[in-house]
Design a protein around this motif. Structure first.
Motif, PDB file in Angstrom:
ATOM      1  N   LYS A 174       0.805  -1.217   0.000  1.00 32.98           N
ATOM      2  CA  LYS A 174       0.000   0.000   0.000  1.00 32.98           C
ATOM      3  C   LYS A 174       0.844   1.275   0.000  1.00 32.98           C
ATOM      4  O   LYS A 174       0.290   2.384  -0.063  1.00 32.98           O
ATOM      5  CB  LYS A 174      -0.941  -0.006   1.199  1.00 32.98           C
ATOM      6  N   ARG A 175       2.121   1.127   0.092  1.00 30.82           N
ATOM      7  CA  ARG A 175       2.998   2.308   0.104  1.00 30.82           C
ATOM      8  C   ARG A 175       4.286   2.025  -0.692  1.00 30.82           C
ATOM      9  O   ARG A 175       5.392   2.107  -0.162  1.00 30.82           O
ATOM     10  CB  ARG A 175       3.324   2.737   1.537  1.00 30.82           C
ATOM     11  N   PRO A 176       4.150   1.667  -1.947  1.00 25.94           N
ATOM     12  CA  PRO A 176       5.321   1.263  -2.756  1.00 25.94           C
ATOM     13  C   PRO A 176       6.379   2.350  -2.901  1.00 25.94           C
ATOM     14  O   PRO A 176       7.567   2.046  -3.064  1.00 25.94           O
ATOM     15  CB  PRO A 176       4.701   0.895  -4.105  1.00 25.94           C
ATOM     16  N   ASN A 177       5.958   3.619  -2.840  1.00 29.21           N
ATOM     17  CA  ASN A 177       6.928   4.708  -2.996  1.00 29.21           C
ATOM     18  C   ASN A 177       7.869   4.842  -1.806  1.00 29.21           C
ATOM     19  O   ASN A 177       8.877   5.545  -1.890  1.00 29.21           O
ATOM     20  CB  ASN A 177       6.197   6.031  -3.217  1.00 29.21           C
ATOM     21  N   GLU A 178       7.550   4.174  -0.692  1.00 26.89           N
ATOM     22  CA  GLU A 178       8.381   4.288   0.511  1.00 26.89           C
ATOM     23  C   GLU A 178       9.513   3.255   0.545  1.00 26.89           C
ATOM     24  O   GLU A 178      10.435   3.378   1.358  1.00 26.89           O
ATOM     25  CB  GLU A 178       7.511   4.144   1.765  1.00 26.89           C
ATOM     26  N   LEU A 179       9.423   2.227  -0.306  1.00 24.13           N
ATOM     27  CA  LEU A 179      10.475   1.205  -0.320  1.00 24.13           C
ATOM     28  C   LEU A 179      11.709   1.765  -1.021  1.00 24.13           C
ATOM     29  O   LEU A 179      11.664   2.148  -2.190  1.00 24.13           O
ATOM     30  CB  LEU A 179       9.990  -0.052  -1.051  1.00 24.13           C
ATOM     31  N   ARG A 180      12.830   1.801  -0.298  1.00 22.90           N
ATOM     32  CA  ARG A 180      14.039   2.436  -0.825  1.00 22.90           C
ATOM     33  C   ARG A 180      15.170   1.448  -1.116  1.00 22.90           C
ATOM     34  O   ARG A 180      16.084   1.759  -1.862  1.00 22.90           O
ATOM     35  CB  ARG A 180      14.521   3.513   0.149  1.00 22.90           C
ATOM     36  N   ALA A 181      15.128   0.280  -0.499  1.00 22.25           N
ATOM     37  CA  ALA A 181      16.197  -0.705  -0.730  1.00 22.25           C
ATOM     38  C   ALA A 181      15.674  -2.096  -0.456  1.00 22.25           C
ATOM     39  O   ALA A 181      14.789  -2.290   0.385  1.00 22.25           O
ATOM     40  CB  ALA A 181      17.394  -0.411   0.163  1.00 22.25           C
ATOM     41  N   ILE A 182      16.214  -3.072  -1.168  1.00 24.81           N
ATOM     42  CA  ILE A 182      15.897  -4.475  -0.896  1.00 24.81           C
ATOM     43  C   ILE A 182      17.194  -5.259  -0.779  1.00 24.81           C
ATOM     44  O   ILE A 182      18.202  -4.926  -1.417  1.00 24.81           O
ATOM     45  CB  ILE A 182      14.984  -5.080  -1.981  1.00 24.81           C
ATOM     46  N   ILE A 183      17.156  -6.288   0.050  1.00 28.58           N
ATOM     47  CA  ILE A 183      18.362  -7.076   0.319  1.00 28.58           C
ATOM     48  C   ILE A 183      18.108  -8.537  -0.009  1.00 28.58           C
ATOM     49  O   ILE A 183      17.137  -9.139   0.459  1.00 28.58           O
ATOM     50  CB  ILE A 183      18.783  -6.936   1.792  1.00 28.58           C
ATOM     51  N   GLY A 184      18.978  -9.099  -0.834  1.00 20.95           N
ATOM     52  CA  GLY A 184      18.905 -10.504  -1.176  1.00 20.95           C
ATOM     53  C   GLY A 184      20.053 -11.271  -0.545  1.00 20.95           C
ATOM     54  O   GLY A 184      21.167 -10.764  -0.448  1.00 20.95           O
ATOM     55  N   TYR A 185      19.742 -12.490  -0.113  1.00 20.37           N
ATOM     56  CA  TYR A 185      20.792 -13.314   0.499  1.00 20.37           C
ATOM     57  C   TYR A 185      20.677 -14.778   0.072  1.00 20.37           C
ATOM     58  O   TYR A 185      20.990 -15.691   0.820  1.00 20.37           O
ATOM     59  CB  TYR A 185      20.753 -13.180   2.030  1.00 20.37           C
ATOM     60  N   GLY A 186      20.198 -14.994  -1.182  1.00 25.62           N
ATOM     61  CA  GLY A 186      20.200 -16.341  -1.744  1.00 25.62           C
ATOM     62  C   GLY A 186      18.919 -17.114  -1.580  1.00 25.62           C
ATOM     63  O   GLY A 186      18.925 -18.347  -1.694  1.00 25.62           O
ATOM     64  N   GLN A 187      17.783 -16.451  -1.345  1.00 26.31           N
ATOM     65  CA  GLN A 187      16.521 -17.154  -1.153  1.00 26.31           C
ATOM     66  C   GLN A 187      15.993 -17.731  -2.482  1.00 26.31           C
ATOM     67  O   GLN A 187      16.265 -17.206  -3.543  1.00 26.31           O
ATOM     68  CB  GLN A 187      15.450 -16.231  -0.564  1.00 26.31           C
ATOM     69  N   ARG A 188      15.174 -18.789  -2.372  1.00 30.22           N
ATOM     70  CA  ARG A 188      14.474 -19.346  -3.529  1.00 30.22           C
ATOM     71  C   ARG A 188      13.022 -19.641  -3.148  1.00 30.22           C
ATOM     72  O   ARG A 188      12.696 -19.779  -1.969  1.00 30.22           O
ATOM     73  CB  ARG A 188      15.137 -20.650  -4.011  1.00 30.22           C
ATOM     74  N   GLU A 189      12.176 -19.776  -4.175  1.00 23.22           N
ATOM     75  CA  GLU A 189      10.756 -20.012  -3.925  1.00 23.22           C
ATOM     76  C   GLU A 189      10.526 -21.310  -3.153  1.00 23.22           C
ATOM     77  O   GLU A 189       9.686 -21.370  -2.266  1.00 23.22           O
ATOM     78  CB  GLU A 189       9.982 -20.033  -5.244  1.00 23.22           C
ATOM     79  N   ASN A 190      11.267 -22.342  -3.495  1.00 25.24           N
ATOM     80  CA  ASN A 190      11.049 -23.616  -2.818  1.00 25.24           C
ATOM     81  C   ASN A 190      11.755 -23.697  -1.464  1.00 25.24           C
ATOM     82  O   ASN A 190      11.658 -24.698  -0.763  1.00 25.24           O
ATOM     83  CB  ASN A 190      11.494 -24.786  -3.705  1.00 25.24           C
ATOM     84  N   GLY A 191      12.480 -22.639  -1.122  1.00 28.00           N
ATOM     85  CA  GLY A 191      13.170 -22.607   0.171  1.00 28.00           C
ATOM     86  C   GLY A 191      14.419 -23.453   0.215  1.00 28.00           C
ATOM     87  O   GLY A 191      15.162 -23.443   1.192  1.00 28.00           O
ATOM     88  N   ASN A 192      14.678 -24.218  -0.843  1.00 25.94           N
ATOM     89  CA  ASN A 192      15.838 -25.114  -0.871  1.00 25.94           C
ATOM     90  C   ASN A 192      16.992 -24.420  -1.591  1.00 25.94           C
ATOM     91  O   ASN A 192      17.332 -24.750  -2.716  1.00 25.94           O
ATOM     92  CB  ASN A 192      15.459 -26.418  -1.581  1.00 25.94           C
ATOM     93  N   SER A 193      17.594 -23.442  -0.918  1.00 26.28           N
ATOM     94  CA  SER A 193      18.672 -22.689  -1.546  1.00 26.28           C
ATOM     95  C   SER A 193      19.837 -22.519  -0.583  1.00 26.28           C
ATOM     96  O   SER A 193      19.706 -22.735   0.623  1.00 26.28           O
ATOM     97  CB  SER A 193      18.168 -21.305  -1.983  1.00 26.28           C
TER      98      SER A 193
END
Length: 529
Positions: free
Chosen positions: A369-388
């Motif tokens: 509901k507030r997409p303009n407020e998101l300023r950064a995202i952090i990835g650390y190797g996640q996958r949809e199936n969780g097996n990463s």
């Protein structure tokens, strides 16, 4: 029992080390400004001509060193307090020269010590036989009076000329011995500043005395001004010369953080090059930033056209130039950091477009509901199936990192495992799980490697008016997770006795007046001081 030979330092000597040892009765260097004769209450002639070792110096040193080692005393020891550890007299009288034996004793008991000499080249004779390059608790310093040789000879008649002093420091650095230079006294501040600029690369630490022995320099705050100018120059040179030249500049650091910006070209992730450099300077960390090579964006890769995506490690590995200038330094820095600090934190700095991050926000419950407020995202190797293979600890690093970023006004979230589709119809993931990319390439869980991919939006985060403040805030957050010191125990912080004495009399004067007002004034004074 004989007096201690390793003693607490006082006065001007405390600027060099909290402990000191005196091995010789006098000093044959013959400096005309030397304050020691006055301290000892003897004539300069007596002090400069009465040379030789202190009575039972080595046996007393052995006794004191053993005691300090037993107490696990980590304080640095200055060799020597009142004389030079490499005096010219020993060239004529080798049997009275006991500095090498003293070094062996200090090494034997694992103590921290440093040498300050005006005859540095004589000291280099001990580098190899005593294996000082293998002893990481030793540092090697020389004292510089002035650049002009005529002035130096008049003031230090039996000290080595400046070229020998500097070549000794250079030799020590080549052997990976920590080097330092002391100013104090200084005949000509301008010459001293010239020396700093010319020899900055071979000196690890600069010491500028709080006092000077020449009244004309103390008068009118000339000495205070010199100290301020020298400090400013050293700070400037540290920033300017920390980086290598070239298309992919690198810098070595003094903590366990490695910053990587693979898409620093101005037509890729705009301002990530400047942001990453500023972040690394702020943290004083290791860094590798690309400013030349661009993402191919669907076209074939070409070294000639500089179309190589350095975030895809196989593309970087394909060409000898990008491999040697990008991948090799990364591996070298990673190994060096782990060897020194036992762990490493890698920050991959990327940019994400405004439209793309808004799409990402729609996949995150907190920002739908507030997409303009998101300023950064952090990835650390996640996958949809969780097996990463995760590249960082969610609980120990990622979650608190995101919280601290938000505290600094950079509203952040974990990258979703789902993809988005950009304006060109390309599928995009930002969770750092692609084995082709650096975040996974550098992941070694068993080697205590933490690696995160930080995607920063352009608007309000890395545009021309905001990238510098973002770098500063990111540095403040990262500093909470960094290890700033190597495995060696840190040196205890020594009190500034000159400032402490000044504070005592100032506070005494304050509290002689009205109590409530005194509390307020004293608090303000302590805060400012």
């Amino acid at each position: 029992m004989e007096d201690l030979i390793i003693k607490e330092t006082t006065g001007i000597f405390r600027e060099f080390a909290p402990l000191g040892v005196e091995l010789y009765r006098g000093c044959s260097v013959g400096c005309t400004y030397c304050p020691v004769p006055a301290i000892k209450g003897i004539t300069p002639e007596t002090f400069h001509k009465n040379n030789g070792p202190v009575e039972n110096a080595l046996s007393r040193l052995e006794r004191d060193a053993k005691l300090l080692s037993k107490r696990k005393d980590n304080r640095k020891i200055l060799m020597c307090l009142y004389s030079d550890p490499y005096q010219p007299f020993h060239l004529d009288n080798e049997k009275d020269f006991i500095t090498p034996q003293a070094i062996k004793i200090l090494k034997k008991y694992g103590l921290r010590f440093t040498i300050l000499t005006r005859n540095g080249h004589l000291g280099t004779n001990d580098f190899n036989p005593l294996k000082l390059n293998e002893y990481k608790r030793f540092s090697y310093g020389t004292s510089v009076l002035c650049v002009d040789e005529k002035d130096a000879f008049e003031k230090e008649p039996r000290a080595e000329p400046l070229d020998l002093k500097t070549s000794a420091i250079e030799m020590a650095q080549l052997k990976q011995i920590k080097t330092w230079v002391s100013f104090g006294p200084v005949v000509d501040p301008k010459q001293a500043l010239e020396f700093i600029e010319k020899h900055y690369e071979i000196v690890d630490e600069w010491k500028i005395g709080k006092i000077n022995y020449y009244p004309e320099l103390v008068a009118n705050d000339v000495w205070v001004k010199f100290r301020e100018e020298a400090s400013a120059l050293i700070k400037k040179l540290k920033t300017e010369r920390a980086w290598t030249k070239g298309d992919i500049p690198t810098r070595k650091g003094n903590c366990n953080v490695l910053v990587i910006a693979p898409h620093g070209h101005k037509e890729d992730d705009e301002n990530t090059y400047q942001l990453a450099r500023s972040l690394a300077d702020n943290l004083d960390c290791y860094a590798i930033v690309n400013q030349k090579y661009r993402k191919p964006d669907g076209k074939g890769i070409s070294l000639r056209d500089c179309l190589v995506d350095l975030n895809i490690w196989r593309q970087a590995q394909r060409f000898r130039k990008t491999k040697n200038e990008f991948l090799v330094p990364i591996q070298k820095f990673k190994n060096e950091i782990i060897a020194r600090y036992k762990s490493i934190l890698i920050l991959h700095i990327h940019g994400i477009g405004n439209s793309n991050i808004k799409q990402v926000a729609e996949l995150i419950d907190d920002f739908k509901k507030r997409p303009n407020e998101l300023r950064a995202i952090i990835g650390y190797g996640q996958r949809e199936n969780g097996n990463s293979r995760h590249t960082a600890s969610k609980d120990k690093l990622v979650t608190p990192f995101i919280k601290y970023l938000s505290d600094f006004g950079i509203s952040s979230a974990t990258a979703p495992v789902q993809h988005i589709t950009d304006d060109k119809g390309n599928k995009k993931w930002y969770c750092g799980n692609d084995k082709k990319r650096l975040n996974q390439y550098l992941c070694e869980p068993k080697a205590n490697v933490q690696s995160i991919q930080i995607e920063l939006r352009k608007e309000g985060v890395r545009d021309n008016s905001s990238w510098k403040s973002t770098a500063d805030n990111l540095a403040s957050v990262t500093r909470r997770f960094a290890i700033p010191l190597g495995p060696e125990l840190p040196e205890k912080q020594e009190a500034d006795f000159e400032l402490a004495e000044q504070a005592y009399f100032r506070l005494k004067d304050i509290f002689n007046r009205h109590y409530e007002n005194a509390l307020l004034e004293a608090g303000e004074y302590i805060f400012n001081t």
